[in-house]
Design an enzyme around this catalytic site. Structure first.
Site, mmCIF file in Angstrom:
data_model
loop_
_atom_site.group_PDB
_atom_site.id
_atom_site.type_symbol
_atom_site.label_atom_id
_atom_site.label_comp_id
_atom_site.label_asym_id
_atom_site.label_seq_id
_atom_site.Cartn_x
_atom_site.Cartn_y
_atom_site.Cartn_z
ATOM 1 N N SER A 1 -26.082 -39.019 64.481
ATOM 2 C CA SER A 1 -25.222 -38.097 63.736
ATOM 3 C C SER A 1 -23.822 -38.031 64.359
ATOM 4 O O SER A 1 -23.169 -39.048 64.523
ATOM 5 C CB SER A 1 -25.894 -36.722 63.672
ATOM 6 O OG SER A 1 -25.368 -35.946 62.627
ATOM 7 N N ASP B 1 -29.825 -38.618 58.108
ATOM 8 C CA ASP B 1 -29.495 -38.225 59.478
ATOM 9 C C ASP B 1 -30.679 -38.440 60.430
ATOM 10 O O ASP B 1 -31.775 -37.919 60.220
ATOM 11 C CB ASP B 1 -29.102 -36.749 59.469
ATOM 12 C CG ASP B 1 -28.434 -36.295 60.746
ATOM 13 O OD1 ASP B 1 -28.852 -36.737 61.830
ATOM 14 O OD2 ASP B 1 -27.488 -35.495 60.662
#
Length: 254
Positions: free
Chosen positions: A39, A152
């Site tokens: 991320s 993610d």
């Protein structure tokens, strides 16, 4: 001589603290041999491994209007699309950049929605795995890559130490920018969602923290929200000051 392997967590705007950590390591002249990121930690690690100084990465971020980088996707998979984000990254990194072009080995982590597992990327084209690693589920549309629906990586692994384990003379340093604030207030539904996601993501880091030779987790970050990008300089400074304060422990690893 031993070298450092860094695992950089996700955390939204709090991930800006990673840049301060990297700036401190550079100033201390400590050898960073490998990186793994997820991320916001993926974004920081990619730019760093591509040769951008941490303070230059901060400058680029602060001169970018984060809230104008996305536009509605109006699809059943997510509210926002990553087209503008992809264009921004391609402008700075180049659309053909590969993992092999980087100055040091790097692994990025994404989540395969269908298989329900973490996927690790360390070779080939860089941009699709980077976008996938940062595609917060529900908010962003999944990234289709190599026959997978990717989102993610922090959903299942928000402190990716696994790619750093088992390397001779490599000391694993985890950098977690999501300390829990036990005094946080939850005045509305939005804050309730943020808190729920925060607790869920932190749950998958507990065992991984124990696999680190050293954990860097600046406690001051607990006061910052994941969308507080306007406080970037403060977040950078927190990461920098905390890491400089850990200089003796870092040097002892080597």
């Amino acid at each position: 001589m031993a070298e450092l392997g860094l695992a950089l967590s996700g955390g939204g705007a709090r991930g800006i603290a990673h840049l301060g950590v990297l700036a401190a390591l550079d100033e201390l002249q400590l050898p960073v041999a490998r990186l793994a990121g997820v991320s916001s930690g993926a974004i920081a690690s990619v730019f760093y491994a591509a040769g951008f100084p941490p303070r230059e990465i901060l400058r680029m971020l602060l001169t970018t209007n984060v809230f104008r980088l996305t536009r509605p996707a109006f699809s059943r998979f997510g509210l926002l699309r990553l087209d503008a984000v992809a264009q921004l990254l391609a402008r700075h990194l180049g659309s053909t950049l590969t993992f092999e072009d980087l100055s040091r080995p790097l692994t990025l982590v994404a989540t395969d929605l269908m298989a329900g597992e973490s996927v690790y990327f360390n070779s080939g084209p860089l941009l699709p795995p980077l976008l996938a690693s940062s595609a917060v589920p529900i908010i962003y549309r999944p990234v289709e890559y190599q026959g997978r629906q990717l989102v993610d990586g922090g959903l299942l692994n928000n402190l990716p130490v696994e790619p750093l384990l088992g390397h001779e003379n490599l000391r694993v340093v985890g950098v977690n920018c999501n300390p829990i604030n036990p005094e946080a207030r939850i005045p509305n539904f939005r804050r309730l969602i943020e808190r729920t996601l925060h607790l869920a993501i932190n749950a998958n880091t507990s065992s991984r923290k124990g696999q680190c030779d050293l954990l860097l987790e600046p406690p001051e970050l607990r006061h910052y929200r994941p969308l507080g990008y306007r406080r970037g300089p403060e977040l950078f400074d927190i990461g920098y000051r905390y890491t400089m304060g850990q200089a003796a422990a870092l040097q002892a690893l080597l």
